[in-house]
Design a protein around this motif. Structure first.
Motif, PDB file in Angstrom:
ATOM      1  N   ILE A 127      10.110 -48.727  72.003  1.00 17.36           N
ATOM      2  CA  ILE A 127      11.495 -47.816  71.562  1.00 17.36           C
ATOM      3  C   ILE A 127      12.727 -48.776  71.052  1.00 17.36           C
ATOM      4  O   ILE A 127      13.016 -50.585  71.372  1.00 17.36           O
ATOM      5  CB  ILE A 127      12.185 -47.052  72.330  1.00 17.36           C
ATOM      6  CG1 ILE A 127      12.523 -47.896  73.730  1.00 17.36           C
ATOM      7  CG2 ILE A 127      11.058 -46.312  72.887  1.00 17.36           C
ATOM      8  CD1 ILE A 127      13.008 -47.263  75.483  1.00 17.36           C
ATOM      9  N   THR A 178      18.856 -34.015  74.781  1.00 17.78           N
ATOM     10  CA  THR A 178      18.193 -33.664  75.290  1.00 17.78           C
ATOM     11  C   THR A 178      19.513 -32.047  75.805  1.00 17.78           C
ATOM     12  O   THR A 178      20.449 -31.930  75.584  1.00 17.78           O
ATOM     13  CB  THR A 178      18.107 -33.863  76.863  1.00 17.78           C
ATOM     14  OG1 THR A 178      19.707 -33.887  77.188  1.00 17.78           O
ATOM     15  CG2 THR A 178      17.256 -34.957  77.136  1.00 17.78           C
ATOM     16  N   VAL A 185      22.355 -39.823  75.580  1.00 15.34           N
ATOM     17  CA  VAL A 185      21.828 -41.434  76.215  1.00 15.34           C
ATOM     18  C   VAL A 185      21.702 -42.547  75.423  1.00 15.34           C
ATOM     19  O   VAL A 185      20.267 -42.205  74.524  1.00 15.34           O
ATOM     20  CB  VAL A 185      20.635 -41.410  77.183  1.00 15.34           C
ATOM     21  CG1 VAL A 185      19.399 -42.263  78.271  1.00 15.34           C
ATOM     22  CG2 VAL A 185      20.901 -39.972  78.175  1.00 15.34           C
ATOM     23  N   VAL A 209      15.526 -42.833  81.921  1.00 13.36           N
ATOM     24  CA  VAL A 209      15.473 -41.272  81.976  1.00 13.36           C
ATOM     25  C   VAL A 209      13.422 -41.060  81.969  1.00 13.36           C
ATOM     26  O   VAL A 209      13.328 -40.103  82.719  1.00 13.36           O
ATOM     27  CB  VAL A 209      15.865 -40.655  80.837  1.00 13.36           C
ATOM     28  CG1 VAL A 209      15.777 -39.255  80.695  1.00 13.36           C
ATOM     29  CG2 VAL A 209      17.359 -40.819  81.090  1.00 13.36           C
ATOM     30  N   LEU A 210      13.466 -41.556  80.862  1.00  7.95           N
ATOM     31  CA  LEU A 210      11.460 -40.992  80.551  1.00  7.95           C
ATOM     32  C   LEU A 210      10.534 -41.367  82.177  1.00  7.95           C
ATOM     33  O   LEU A 210       9.399 -40.806  81.725  1.00  7.95           O
ATOM     34  CB  LEU A 210      11.802 -41.989  79.634  1.00  7.95           C
ATOM     35  CG  LEU A 210      11.638 -41.278  77.915  1.00  7.95           C
ATOM     36  CD1 LEU A 210      11.579 -42.174  76.870  1.00  7.95           C
ATOM     37  CD2 LEU A 210      12.063 -40.146  77.844  1.00  7.95           C
ATOM     38  N   VAL A 244      17.313 -44.962  78.063  1.00  8.22           N
ATOM     39  CA  VAL A 244      16.652 -43.929  77.611  1.00  8.22           C
ATOM     40  C   VAL A 244      15.039 -44.169  78.221  1.00  8.22           C
ATOM     41  O   VAL A 244      14.603 -43.524  78.779  1.00  8.22           O
ATOM     42  CB  VAL A 244      16.054 -43.791  76.690  1.00  8.22           C
ATOM     43  CG1 VAL A 244      14.823 -43.215  76.013  1.00  8.22           C
ATOM     44  CG2 VAL A 244      17.523 -43.709  75.444  1.00  8.22           C
ATOM     45  N   VAL A 267      18.650 -43.719  70.845  1.00  8.15           N
ATOM     46  CA  VAL A 267      20.032 -42.347  71.421  1.00  8.15           C
ATOM     47  C   VAL A 267      18.195 -41.069  71.607  1.00  8.15           C
ATOM     48  O   VAL A 267      17.513 -40.562  70.741  1.00  8.15           O
ATOM     49  CB  VAL A 267      20.300 -41.951  70.255  1.00  8.15           C
ATOM     50  CG1 VAL A 267      21.018 -40.899  70.160  1.00  8.15           C
ATOM     51  CG2 VAL A 267      21.063 -43.261  69.791  1.00  8.15           C
ATOM     52  N   LEU A 268      18.973 -40.721  72.568  1.00  6.77           N
ATOM     53  CA  LEU A 268      17.830 -40.020  73.711  1.00  6.77           C
ATOM     54  C   LEU A 268      18.959 -38.824  73.407  1.00  6.77           C
ATOM     55  O   LEU A 268      20.119 -38.658  73.736  1.00  6.77           O
ATOM     56  CB  LEU A 268      17.454 -39.843  74.818  1.00  6.77           C
ATOM     57  CG  LEU A 268      16.843 -38.486  75.490  1.00  6.77           C
ATOM     58  CD1 LEU A 268      15.772 -38.098  74.374  1.00  6.77           C
ATOM     59  CD2 LEU A 268      16.536 -38.935  76.920  1.00  6.77           C
TER      60      LEU A 268
END
Length: 313
Positions: free
Chosen positions: A219, A227, A240, A249-250, A246, A224-225
């Motif tokens: 990544i 949701t 995020v 979070v994952l 990120v 940028v994530l």
């Protein structure tokens, strides 16, 4: 032109008449004409709205107007139907923009499960991708309509001008402005479905095995994530940003099992709970790295994940 000028544009002298009674055979021919262009009309509306549910509503409104037309007076059913669809979508787009202002957390387009052959039309697949739809969100309603009709569906400037109530010269300027805007925000290079599929497969393995180092390697530093839970299910209320954030979070998804799917013309992943889709995850890949992750979790946007939606040009 007025609000209902689609009633006369493209018609040889007569528009729809209240209580118009079709001649024998006219109804069947009109229905066949609408059905034959339905995938095109849906795609125009969907690309303008980013919502399949709203696109279907636009098609219903288009059908009602089409059913009220003296079809023998319509020179070009396709052009007429595209104009009506565009005008209905523009009206709805302005309403949607007000609705999005009160949306809880990031808003993402409603994902579509699409047939594998959609990817064979590279331009169509790109135009309905999550990444492109988010770029289109940054345009004004008229710019979005002009860009979609010109750059995706290759309509002439005169025809687009009638659809958006502008002069052809103005449409040319709007198209140039929109094209420049989109070019500055879309991925710099075309990525093949195979490249995206490989990136997703590696991403899936890294997430499911909890291999944080491998995840960070694939990544981008400024990834940028987004949701979208719509305030209904748990989701980050802000984007995020950054590889470390990120990845953190994952890392909570190590017990999840994703399944590959074709979403919006692109490879994607679907996380299911039993038979029900819980999350649809699409990605944006640039220079071999994942730069954008789009996780749609709002249950209201996942209702079309049990069947393919036909899109077309």
């Amino acid at each position: 032109m007025g609000e209902h000028s689609e009633r006369v544009t493209g018609v040889t002298g007569r528009g729809p008449r209240p209580g118009h009674r079709p001649r024998p055979g006219e109804t069947d021919a009109a229905t066949e004409a609408f059905v034959s262009h339905r995938n095109l009309l849906f795609t125009v509306a969907y690309e303008m709205l980013g919502s399949a549910a709203d696109a279907e509503d636009v098609l219903q409104e288009t059908w009602l107007r089409w059913a009220d037309v003296d079809h023998t007076a319509v020179r070009d059913p396709r052009a007429f139907l595209v104009r009506v669809t565009t005008r209905q979508a523009l009206t709805r787009l302005r309403t949607l923009r007000r609705r999005k202002e009160s949306y809880v957390g990031p808003w993402l387009p409603e994902p579509l499960l699409t047939a594998p052959d959609v990817a064979e039309d590279v331009e169509l697949a790109d135009s309905v991708s999550m990444a492109m739809l988010l770029v289109l969100e940054t345009l004004s309603p008229t710019e979005r309509a002009v860009f979609v009709l010109r750059d995706v569906f290759d309509l002439g400037y005169d025809e687009i001008a009638q659809a958006v109530d502008k002069k052809p010269a103005a449409v040319r300027q709007i198209a140039h402005r929109a094209r420049t805007h989109v070019a500055a925000r879309r991925p710099r290079e075309a990525v093949s479905p195979a490249q995206t599929r490989n990136a997703l497969a590696a991403f899936q393995q890294a997430v499911e095995t909890g291999d944080l180092r491998r995840l960070l390697d694939m990544i981008a530093p400024d990834v940028v994530l987004l949701t979208d839970g719509g305030g209904v299910v748990r989701a980050a209320l802000e984007p995020v940003v950054g590889a470390e954030a990120v990845a953190d979070v994952l890392s909570g998804l190590t017990s999840a099992t994703f399944r590959p799917a074709q979403v919006n013309g692109q490879p994607a992943l679907i996380l299911r709970t039993g038979d029900e889709p819980e999350t649809v995850l699409a990605v944006r890949v640039e220079d071999g790295l994942i730069t954008g992750l789009y996780a749609v979790r709002n249950p209201e946007k996942l209702s079309r994940m049990d069947r393919e939606t036909a899109v077309g040009r």
